[in-house]
Design an enzyme around this catalytic site. Structure first.
Site, mmCIF file in Angstrom:
data_model
loop_
_atom_site.group_PDB
_atom_site.id
_atom_site.type_symbol
_atom_site.label_atom_id
_atom_site.label_comp_id
_atom_site.label_asym_id
_atom_site.label_seq_id
_atom_site.Cartn_x
_atom_site.Cartn_y
_atom_site.Cartn_z
ATOM 1 N N LYS A 59 43.268 55.065 44.918
ATOM 2 C CA LYS A 59 42.456 54.585 43.787
ATOM 3 C C LYS A 59 41.782 53.262 44.152
ATOM 4 C CE LYS A 59 46.588 52.341 41.908
ATOM 5 N NZ LYS A 59 47.657 52.409 40.886
ATOM 6 N N ARG A 86 53.259 51.939 29.389
ATOM 7 C CA ARG A 86 51.826 52.057 29.652
ATOM 8 C C ARG A 86 51.518 53.523 29.381
ATOM 9 N NH1 ARG A 86 49.934 49.748 35.410
ATOM 10 N NH2 ARG A 86 50.268 51.934 35.874
ATOM 11 N N TYR A 123 29.064 22.019 44.640
ATOM 12 C CA TYR A 123 28.845 21.921 43.198
ATOM 13 C C TYR A 123 29.893 21.018 42.557
ATOM 14 C CZ TYR A 123 25.664 25.963 43.125
ATOM 15 O OH TYR A 123 24.625 26.824 43.296
HETATM 16 C C1 PLP Z 1 48.861 52.321 41.671
HETATM 17 C C2 PLP Z 1 49.966 53.255 41.433
HETATM 18 C C3 PLP Z 1 50.863 53.577 42.470
HETATM 19 C C4 PLP Z 1 50.870 52.871 43.810
HETATM 20 O O1 PLP Z 1 51.502 51.616 43.667
HETATM 21 P P1 PLP Z 1 51.739 50.643 44.926
HETATM 22 O O2 PLP Z 1 52.538 49.526 44.379
HETATM 23 O O3 PLP Z 1 50.375 50.214 45.378
HETATM 24 O O4 PLP Z 1 52.442 51.436 45.952
HETATM 25 C C5 PLP Z 1 51.800 54.569 42.218
HETATM 26 N N1 PLP Z 1 51.858 55.191 41.026
HETATM 27 C C6 PLP Z 1 51.050 54.873 39.992
HETATM 28 C C7 PLP Z 1 51.193 55.574 38.693
HETATM 29 C C8 PLP Z 1 50.087 53.885 40.150
HETATM 30 O O5 PLP Z 1 49.275 53.569 39.140
#
Ligand code: PLP
Length: 364
Positions: free
Chosen positions: A29, A123, A256
């Protein structure tokens, strides 16, 4: 940005070695945490991975259009108007509620699906009424999953409680005659920090879902340091060029807001990277970059496209040379956890924030 293919493969293989017989679902993702989703998927599929996970349907569509042949799990669900795409692009949704189940039953009743239960993260995921969700769909779920809130917190019982709740959900499925073939709860930190001798059965089951570890990171254990069983190394280096070098006298203001004044006559480098590229503004007067063979400080505020660094100690570095924002030159290293800590954030945020203007190059 240079992404090392062999590092990603090595990280994937390190995860496989740790989890043994469990399969690995690669989480790609958010453009593979900034590393480039299509390319990372291609690297992982070349290494034999069968499952990939993304957050949204649009990410799943992009991944399929990029040529992925893996199974693709959509972890954060879908909206009713995205149902058609699930079928058209052969995507597998996680179902989080009775509403989700009804929408899927209506428009794509024969899609394989995974049931996500909320065991304490609060969640996404079914919290109550798991039986109702199972009854709403004509086919049983292919997977049962949950997500852990605190797997790197070895002082907390939350992970233990979540895994107990997951075991109960598994039993409630069994009571209805349903045994989802895939069961998965573990992201990176639950892979890296097994808490008991039965961890394989309790947390890894037959599938794990790492993201961060594929890119070379494991969160530090809390509340006390502990060595992870998983050893991985960062897969990317982020470099930028020096556009200009100038000498300024003692007392001269820099950048800045004149938040920095030269404490001595200084040689400054103007680097072609700023917050529009994902270099956190919070690194103003705090961050470091690797120039030549040294760590040198960021001086003044990070601006949109440019950042000034102190090159006084590295006279051999000049216009056109590359400096490292993240990387390892053999002698000194800066990784996303170190830089994120200075910026008051986490490595995930820093990696995902590297902007599209930064050119991705894939090396062996
Ligand atoms: C992002 C995510 C993962 C991966 O988590 P990491 O800590 O990057 O290994 C796994 N399961 C879900 C549901 C996630 O949202």
């Amino acid at each position: 940005m240079e992404v090392s293919r062999s590092r990603i493969v090595a990280n994937y293989n390190a995860i496989r070695t740790v989890v043994g017989s469990a399969a690995v679902m690669g989480v790609v993702k958010a453009d593979a945490y900034g590393h480039g989703m299509a390319e990372v998927a291609d690297i992982l599929e070349g290494a034999g991975i069968r499952w990939l996970a993304v957050s949204s349907v649009s990410e799943g569509v992009a991944l399929r259009e990029a040529g992925s042949r893996a199974r693709i799990l959509i972890m954060a669900g879908f909206l009713p108007d995205e149902c058609e795409a699930l079928t058209a692009y052969d995507l597998t949704p996680a179902i989080h509620s009775l509403d989700d189940a009804r929408v899927l039953a209506e428009s794509a009743p024969h899609r394989p699906w995974h049931l996500k239960v909320d065991t304490g993260l609060a969640r996404l995921g079914v919290r109550n009424g798991l039986e109702g969700v199972l009854a709403a769909l004509p086919r049983p779920p292919e997977g049962l999953m949950t997500h852990l809130a605190s797997p790197s917190d070895l002082g907390s019982l939350q992970t233990v409680h979540q895994l107990e709740a997951f075991a109960q959900a598994t039993q409630r499925c069994e009571a209805m005659g349903i045994r989802p073939p895939w069961r998965h709860t573990a992201s990176t930190n639950a892979i890296a920090y097994p808490r008991s001798p039965e961890w394989r059965r309790a947390a890894w089951h037959n599938l794990v879902r790492p993201g961060h570890a594929l890119y070379g990171y494991v969160s530090p254990a809390r509340p006390a340091p502990a060595a992870p069983v998983l050893r991985v190394a960062p897969a990317l280096q982020w470099k930028a060029r020096i556009l200009a070098v100038k000498d300024i006298p003692e007392g001269a203001p820099v950048g800045y807001g004149a938040t920095f004044h030269a404490s001595h006559p200084m040689r400054l480098g103007v680097v072609a990277a700023g917050y529009a590229d994902g270099l956190p503004h919070q690194l103003s007067n705090r961050g470091r970059m690797i120039a030549g063979d040294r760590l040198v400080p960021i001086v003044g505020t990070v601006s949109m496209d440019l950042t000034t660094i102190d090159l006084t100690a590295v006279p051999q570095v000049g216009v056109g040379d590359a400096v490292m924002i993240l990387g390892d030159n053999g002698g000194v290293a800066l990784d996303a956890q170190q830089v994120a800590r200075l910026a008051g954030t986490i490595s995930y945020d820093l990696l995902c924030g590297i902007g599209p203007r930064v050119k991705r190059i894939y090396v062996d």
